[in-house]
Each structure stands twice: as C-alpha cells, then as structure tokens.
Design a protein around this motif. Structure first.
Motif, PDB file in Angstrom:
ATOM      1  N   ARG A  72       0.833  -1.213   0.000  1.00  0.00           N
ATOM      2  CA  ARG A  72       0.000   0.000   0.000  1.00  0.00           C
ATOM      3  C   ARG A  72       0.864   1.258   0.000  1.00  0.00           C
ATOM      4  O   ARG A  72       0.570   2.227  -0.714  1.00  0.00           O
ATOM      5  CB  ARG A  72      -0.952  -0.014   1.210  1.00  0.00           C
ATOM      6  CG  ARG A  72      -1.869  -1.236   1.240  1.00  0.00           C
ATOM      7  CD  ARG A  72      -3.031  -1.070   2.184  1.00  0.00           C
ATOM      8  NE  ARG A  72      -2.664  -0.885   3.572  1.00  0.00           N
ATOM      9  CZ  ARG A  72      -2.444  -1.853   4.439  1.00  0.00           C
ATOM     10  NH1 ARG A  72      -2.497  -3.127   4.028  1.00  0.00           N
ATOM     11  NH2 ARG A  72      -2.165  -1.585   5.709  1.00  0.00           N
ATOM     12  N   ARG A  73       1.939   1.247   0.793  1.00  0.00           N
ATOM     13  CA  ARG A  73       2.832   2.417   0.805  1.00  0.00           C
ATOM     14  C   ARG A  73       3.515   2.595  -0.548  1.00  0.00           C
ATOM     15  O   ARG A  73       3.627   3.721  -1.055  1.00  0.00           O
ATOM     16  CB  ARG A  73       3.876   2.256   1.914  1.00  0.00           C
ATOM     17  CG  ARG A  73       3.309   2.372   3.312  1.00  0.00           C
ATOM     18  CD  ARG A  73       4.355   2.029   4.364  1.00  0.00           C
ATOM     19  NE  ARG A  73       3.775   2.074   5.706  1.00  0.00           N
ATOM     20  CZ  ARG A  73       4.363   1.586   6.790  1.00  0.00           C
ATOM     21  NH1 ARG A  73       5.569   1.005   6.691  1.00  0.00           N
ATOM     22  NH2 ARG A  73       3.773   1.667   7.966  1.00  0.00           N
ATOM     23  N   ALA A  74       3.942   1.486  -1.130  1.00  0.00           N
ATOM     24  CA  ALA A  74       4.575   1.570  -2.442  1.00  0.00           C
ATOM     25  C   ALA A  74       3.612   2.124  -3.493  1.00  0.00           C
ATOM     26  O   ALA A  74       4.011   2.909  -4.372  1.00  0.00           O
ATOM     27  CB  ALA A  74       5.074   0.185  -2.863  1.00  0.00           C
ATOM     28  N   MET A  75       2.346   1.745  -3.407  1.00  0.00           N
ATOM     29  CA  MET A  75       1.362   2.243  -4.370  1.00  0.00           C
ATOM     30  C   MET A  75       1.195   3.749  -4.248  1.00  0.00           C
ATOM     31  O   MET A  75       1.033   4.456  -5.255  1.00  0.00           O
ATOM     32  CB  MET A  75       0.031   1.521  -4.181  1.00  0.00           C
ATOM     33  CG  MET A  75       0.094   0.035  -4.546  1.00  0.00           C
ATOM     34  SD  MET A  75      -1.429  -0.888  -4.218  1.00  0.00           S
ATOM     35  CE  MET A  75      -2.379  -0.496  -5.689  1.00  0.00           C
ATOM     36  N   LEU A  76       1.254   4.264  -3.017  1.00  0.00           N
ATOM     37  CA  LEU A  76       1.149   5.713  -2.851  1.00  0.00           C
ATOM     38  C   LEU A  76       2.388   6.420  -3.409  1.00  0.00           C
ATOM     39  O   LEU A  76       2.280   7.450  -4.071  1.00  0.00           O
ATOM     40  CB  LEU A  76       0.955   6.069  -1.375  1.00  0.00           C
ATOM     41  CG  LEU A  76      -0.470   5.987  -0.838  1.00  0.00           C
ATOM     42  CD1 LEU A  76      -0.518   6.413   0.627  1.00  0.00           C
ATOM     43  CD2 LEU A  76      -1.433   6.849  -1.646  1.00  0.00           C
ATOM     44  N   TYR A  77       3.567   5.875  -3.137  1.00  0.00           N
ATOM     45  CA  TYR A  77       4.781   6.477  -3.703  1.00  0.00           C
ATOM     46  C   TYR A  77       4.791   6.392  -5.223  1.00  0.00           C
ATOM     47  O   TYR A  77       5.323   7.275  -5.908  1.00  0.00           O
ATOM     48  CB  TYR A  77       6.024   5.764  -3.161  1.00  0.00           C
ATOM     49  CG  TYR A  77       6.440   6.179  -1.769  1.00  0.00           C
ATOM     50  CD1 TYR A  77       6.751   7.506  -1.467  1.00  0.00           C
ATOM     51  CD2 TYR A  77       6.544   5.231  -0.750  1.00  0.00           C
ATOM     52  CE1 TYR A  77       7.138   7.888  -0.191  1.00  0.00           C
ATOM     53  CE2 TYR A  77       6.935   5.596   0.537  1.00  0.00           C
ATOM     54  CZ  TYR A  77       7.226   6.925   0.814  1.00  0.00           C
ATOM     55  OH  TYR A  77       7.606   7.300   2.085  1.00  0.00           O
ATOM     56  N   GLY A  78       4.183   5.339  -5.767  1.00  0.00           N
ATOM     57  CA  GLY A  78       4.223   5.139  -7.207  1.00  0.00           C
ATOM     58  C   GLY A  78       3.114   5.798  -7.992  1.00  0.00           C
ATOM     59  O   GLY A  78       3.097   5.714  -9.228  1.00  0.00           O
ATOM     60  N   TRP A  79       2.178   6.446  -7.313  1.00  0.00           N
ATOM     61  CA  TRP A  79       1.014   7.050  -7.981  1.00  0.00           C
ATOM     62  C   TRP A  79       1.228   8.556  -8.101  1.00  0.00           C
ATOM     63  O   TRP A  79       1.370   9.253  -7.092  1.00  0.00           O
ATOM     64  CB  TRP A  79      -0.234   6.736  -7.153  1.00  0.00           C
ATOM     65  CG  TRP A  79      -1.530   7.168  -7.764  1.00  0.00           C
ATOM     66  CD1 TRP A  79      -1.765   7.562  -9.036  1.00  0.00           C
ATOM     67  CD2 TRP A  79      -2.795   7.229  -7.099  1.00  0.00           C
ATOM     68  NE1 TRP A  79      -3.085   7.872  -9.218  1.00  0.00           N
ATOM     69  CE2 TRP A  79      -3.738   7.672  -8.046  1.00  0.00           C
ATOM     70  CE3 TRP A  79      -3.209   6.943  -5.788  1.00  0.00           C
ATOM     71  CZ2 TRP A  79      -5.081   7.843  -7.712  1.00  0.00           C
ATOM     72  CZ3 TRP A  79      -4.546   7.120  -5.471  1.00  0.00           C
ATOM     73  CH2 TRP A  79      -5.463   7.561  -6.419  1.00  0.00           C
ATOM     74  N   ASP A  80       1.234   9.053  -9.314  1.00  0.00           N
ATOM     75  CA  ASP A  80       1.475  10.485  -9.565  1.00  0.00           C
ATOM     76  C   ASP A  80       0.187  11.273  -9.360  1.00  0.00           C
ATOM     77  O   ASP A  80      -0.468  11.700 -10.303  1.00  0.00           O
ATOM     78  CB  ASP A  80       2.013  10.687 -10.978  1.00  0.00           C
ATOM     79  CG  ASP A  80       2.437  12.137 -11.237  1.00  0.00           C
ATOM     80  OD1 ASP A  80       2.457  12.928 -10.263  1.00  0.00           O
ATOM     81  OD2 ASP A  80       2.737  12.459 -12.398  1.00  0.00           O
ATOM     82  N   ARG A  81      -0.144  11.492  -8.112  1.00  0.00           N
ATOM     83  CA  ARG A  81      -1.382  12.216  -7.788  1.00  0.00           C
ATOM     84  C   ARG A  81      -1.250  13.712  -8.052  1.00  0.00           C
ATOM     85  O   ARG A  81      -2.230  14.395  -8.332  1.00  0.00           O
ATOM     86  CB  ARG A  81      -1.758  11.943  -6.331  1.00  0.00           C
ATOM     87  CG  ARG A  81      -2.061  10.466  -6.070  1.00  0.00           C
ATOM     88  CD  ARG A  81      -2.161  10.157  -4.600  1.00  0.00           C
ATOM     89  NE  ARG A  81      -0.880  10.309  -3.939  1.00  0.00           N
ATOM     90  CZ  ARG A  81      -0.720  10.568  -2.643  1.00  0.00           C
ATOM     91  NH1 ARG A  81      -1.786  10.717  -1.882  1.00  0.00           N
ATOM     92  NH2 ARG A  81       0.483  10.668  -2.114  1.00  0.00           N
TER      93      ARG A  81
END
Length: 523
Positions: free
Chosen positions: A289-298
């Motif tokens: 889940r943390r990796a997904m947040l770091y990897g998502w260009d919000r």
C-alpha cells in the motif's frame, strides 16, 4: 396504497407536465447531473444523487445556515441535559406531509426506530448506535435518550437525517422497508414533490403546495441526467440548462467563454481515494500500500487532469475542513524508485511479465470506477503508474448505479470513490472495525484498534481541543497504515446562468442548494 398516495400527490400538484415542456418554462430551474439515484429511500441510500433529491422532497429536523450552523426547520427549539445524554426537540406545528397527512412526533420516532434497527439494513445504523431510545412525550415533542454523549448528534441526527412518514409504513416490518415502492414514490414534508422520474434521464419536481415554508420562489426543478460532460457543457452554453452541478476543470475552461455564466470554485468537503479491500491478498500488505502511494502520480492528476483545481490528499479528512485537517501529516511524494525499492526489500519480485509476486500471490488487481471521461483518464494514468512499479491494474468502468451496488457489497479489489460532505471530522462509519457491513460503511474491512479508539473517543467529547487530538492521532496512524490510497482534495466546481439569482452563502456540494427555495429566476 401506492396508487392512492400517488393520486393524491398528482391532484395536489395539478397533474404532470409533458416531457420537454420544462425547457421552455422560465419558472423552471434546470439542473444538470452526471448520474442518477437508484432510490429516494432515505434510510437505505448512501450516494450523492439520492441525497440531492431527498434534500428537496424531505425535511431534516434542523437546517444548515452560514458556516454550517444549525437553524430551525421541522424543529423550532432543541436542548440537552448537562451531560449531553438527553436531547429534547420541540417540533413545528401545522406541518403536513405532501399527501395531506399531519406531521407529528410519531414520524420522528418511527424514522429513528427504523434507522437503528439492524433489520432495516441501513448503512448508517452503526453511526447511530449511541441512540438508546427515542420517545414522544406529546405530538410536538421528541426526546432522544443516548447511551453516551455524542459530538455529532446535532450535525448527524438533527441536521442530516431526513424524517419519513410513519403512516405510509404502518404495519410494515422494518425488514421489509426495502421491498416497498416508497423509494420510487416518496411522500415528504419538504418544499418539492416528485412529479415524474425517468431513471438516468430526468427527475421533475414541483413546488409542494402543502409545504410549511410557503411557496418556493423556484416553482419547478427539472434535474436532467447527462452522462457526457461535453454534452452537459453544450447544454449550458446553449442556454438549455441553468445549473451544472459539479463540473470538471475542462468544462470550466469552456464555460469561461460565455459572459452569461457564473462559476463557483470553492474548497469541497469531499476527498477522493482508492478504497482498498483488505480481504484481497497483496493489498493486505502495508508495504504494498505504501509503495502504491509512492508510485502514484497524484500531483499529475491535480495539476494535469484537474487543471490545478485539486491538491494531493494525505487524509480522509478533506483539506476543506481546516479546523480538523492535520497539515502536519504530509502526502506521500511521487517517487517510483522508492516504491520499487520498498517492494524489492519486501520480497515482491518481478516476474517475466513485469508483474511482482511473492509466495504465489501476484500484485494484480481490478480497480472499479464509475464511467466518465475524467474517470477514464484517471484509470489510465493509475494503470500506467502502477505498471511502472510492477503492479498490474485492470480498470473496470461501469455505470454509477452499478458502481454503488458493487462497492456497497464489497465486490472490488480497489474502488475509485470519495468520502465526506459533512462539516465534521467524524470517520466512524468509514474506518471503525465495528462498522463493517451491514452495520456501517467500512466496505474495505479495514481494522486498526488504535483508529477505532480515536474515532470512538472523538465522538464522546464536545471539547474541540480534545477532539482535535483524537483526529490528529487518527490521521497520523492512517498515514502509516494506509486504510485507503489517498487521492485528491478537490474544489467544488459548479456553474449557473446569470438568470439564476442564488440566495444565501455559497457552500459546496449539497449545501449549494440549501436556500434554493429563495433563489429567483429571470425570464
């Protein structure tokens, strides 16, 4: 019973208008929406378009004024004992339901009895579990007895819960409420009554001649559903519509070319995120889940797709609630290299197809999204961002009604959704482990005992300093445990033609229509 009620309603309203006639009637306010409700049943619905109709057809006990301050509505006065465990509400006299039946305290008692009965299946039953008993000492007085004080009682129970007609449900067990036709043929005490509803096309409402508040200045409201954002913008530019509720950033650019259109751009009370189903293997790993947040260009979504009308979210409490949003909790920055490193260290190795796996579990998920031009683009960008760090995403875009049904049934891996709308930090029904369906709205099965403690304790005190500590702690813990993939804080964008004279303070979302009965329309 249904035919009799509908006949009375149509007689009171003077019959039905022919389809399309409202477009040429200057006394009609034409509102555009990007979706439609599945039902107008207040006890069982939990989506925006249902709330919009309910706000016009039903009444809450209290209204909402500037800065979200409670104002008299069906209730004229309200007070509590010193402990905050007994609230007495004094009702307005002379109120009638739109079928002519007198309104009384019995209606309030029935509404809350049904709401807190698990057999009804309301998604908000758990949110009101603190209500021990509701009684009517007389026809104009209601007494709420609480098991403990609750900081949201006024905002949720009195300002937000629509009251329903007890006489319509006489003899019907709570478990059978959802099988009645009431959601299609509602009877209310509000300023408008339903004339015609063609799902996914149009909902026509006309001034309720029995409304206790008198005759609304806007005599008729025609809500038209246009799923295509470009088509909605064309309707505004052509003068075929008066209000476009919740426009996108691209529509905003086009509408600026018309000097006859006014735009609203204010912080919203909603935040958008990817809801996570914690029963899905892989998503139950906090490192993923943390990796997904770091990897998502919000930030790319906020500045690109939303043209600067959004910010990156760090919490389920929106930035539009500055007294409660913890600015010390910073959003995860976009850092795909860091995301990949986290997954590598946790043993999630890339396969031949580039998708990571560990112990037979592949990081391959479906994301459920409501169909729409902007949602299509967000899905494509999220898919590309996740592919870069070794996570496969399959977007599944469906109509809004089906989206609500499937998310409410937890039939998703990830779901692009939103939360909020109330001027209070309470997150009990979304995050508390006791609010997993059918009790509440914790459709992702999130569990964190410390967060449970915070959201429960935050309701037991009215001291804003103490409450702030609980919700700050909740936000700090959520930043570590990631109950959802925080997306964006959006501004509320709407547009209306200058022939519409909006009354009252400008507030976002449903609050935009708070004083619609006092709006006026030029010919």
């Amino acid at each position: 019973m249904r035919a009799f009620v509908c006949a009375l309603l149509l007689l009171a309203l003077g019959g039905c208008a022919a389809r399309g006639s409202a477009a040429h009637d200057p006394s009609t306010l034409v509102i555009l929406e990007a979706g439609d409700a599945g039902s107008i049943e207040p006890l069982l619905t939990n989506q925006y378009y249902a709330f919009l109709y309910q706000n016009l057809i039903f009444d809450t006990l209290l209204g909402t004024g500037a800065n979200y301050v409670p104002t008299p509505k069906l209730a004229l006065r309200w007070e509590s004992n010193p402990a905050g465990t007994v609230w007495t509400v004094h009702l307005r006299s002379g109120v009638r339901w739109s079928d002519g039946t007198p309104f009384s305290a019995a209606d309030v008692v029935w509404t809350f009895d049904a709401l807190i009965d698990p057999k009804t299946g309301s998604p908000y039953q758990g949110q009101y579990a603190f209500i021990k008993r509701v009684v009517a000492p007389d026809p104009r007085t209601v007494r709420f007895e609480l098991s403990s004080p609750n900081a949201t009682f006024v905002a949720n129970a009195l300002q937000s819960q629509w009251i329903m007609p007890a006489h319509v449900f006489a003899g019907i067990p709570h478990a059978q409420i959802r099988t009645t036709p009431f959601g299609e043929h509602p009877i209310g005490t509000g300023p408008y009554a339903l004339v015609r509803w063609q799902h996914d096309q149009e909902c026509l409402l006309r001034a309720n001649p029995l409304w206790w508040g008198g005759t609304p200045r806007v005599r008729q409201i025609d809500v038209r559903v246009i799923l295509d954002a470009q088509g909605a913008t064309d309707a505004m530019l052509n003068g075929d519509a008066d209000v476009d509720d919740g426009i996108g950033a691209e529509a905003s650019e086009r509408l600026r070319t018309d000097p006859g259109i006014v735009q609203v751009n204010i912080p919203d009370l909603y935040t958008r995120f990817m809801q996570i189903n914690f029963h899905v293997r892989g998503l139950d790993d906090v490192t993923v889940r943390r990796a997904m947040l770091y990897g998502w260009d919000r930030e790319g979504i906020a500045r690109g797709l939303r043209h600067g009308t959004a910010t990156v979210a760090s919490s389920v409490i929106p930035a539009g609630l500055p007294p409660w949003h913890d600015d010390a909790v910073k959003p995860y920055p976009y850092d795909p290299a860091r995301a990949a490193a986290l997954l590598d260290r946790a043993g999630w190795a890339r396969g031949a197809d580039g998708v990571r796996a560990k112990n037979g579990v592949r990081l391959s998920f479906t994301v459920l999204m409501p169909q729409g031009p902007l949602d299509n683009d967000i899905a494509a960008e999220f898919q590309a961002d996740m592919r870069q760090i070794g996570i496969a995403i399959a977007p599944r875009l469906i109509d809004y009604a089906t989206f609500i049904q499937e998310t409410n049934a937890s039939k998703f891996d990830l779901a692009w959704t939103g939360w909020g709308g109330a001027p209070d930090p309470d997150q009990l029904t979304l995050l508390d482990s006791k609010q997993i369906p059918p009790t509440g709205n914790n459709y992702g099965y999130f569990r964190d005992p410390a967060v449970d403690r915070d959201v429960e304790a935050g309701l037991l005190t009215n001291d804003p300093v103490k409450r702030r500590r609980y919700y700050d702690d909740m936000q700090e813990r959520n930043a570590q445990n990631i109950p959802v993939l925080f997306g964006n804080n959006e501004n509320y964008l709407a547009a209306y033609r200058k022939r519409v004279h909006v009354a009252g303070p400008l507030m976002p979302g449903l609050y935009f229509y708070t004083n619609v009965t006092d709006w006026t329309l030029d010919p």
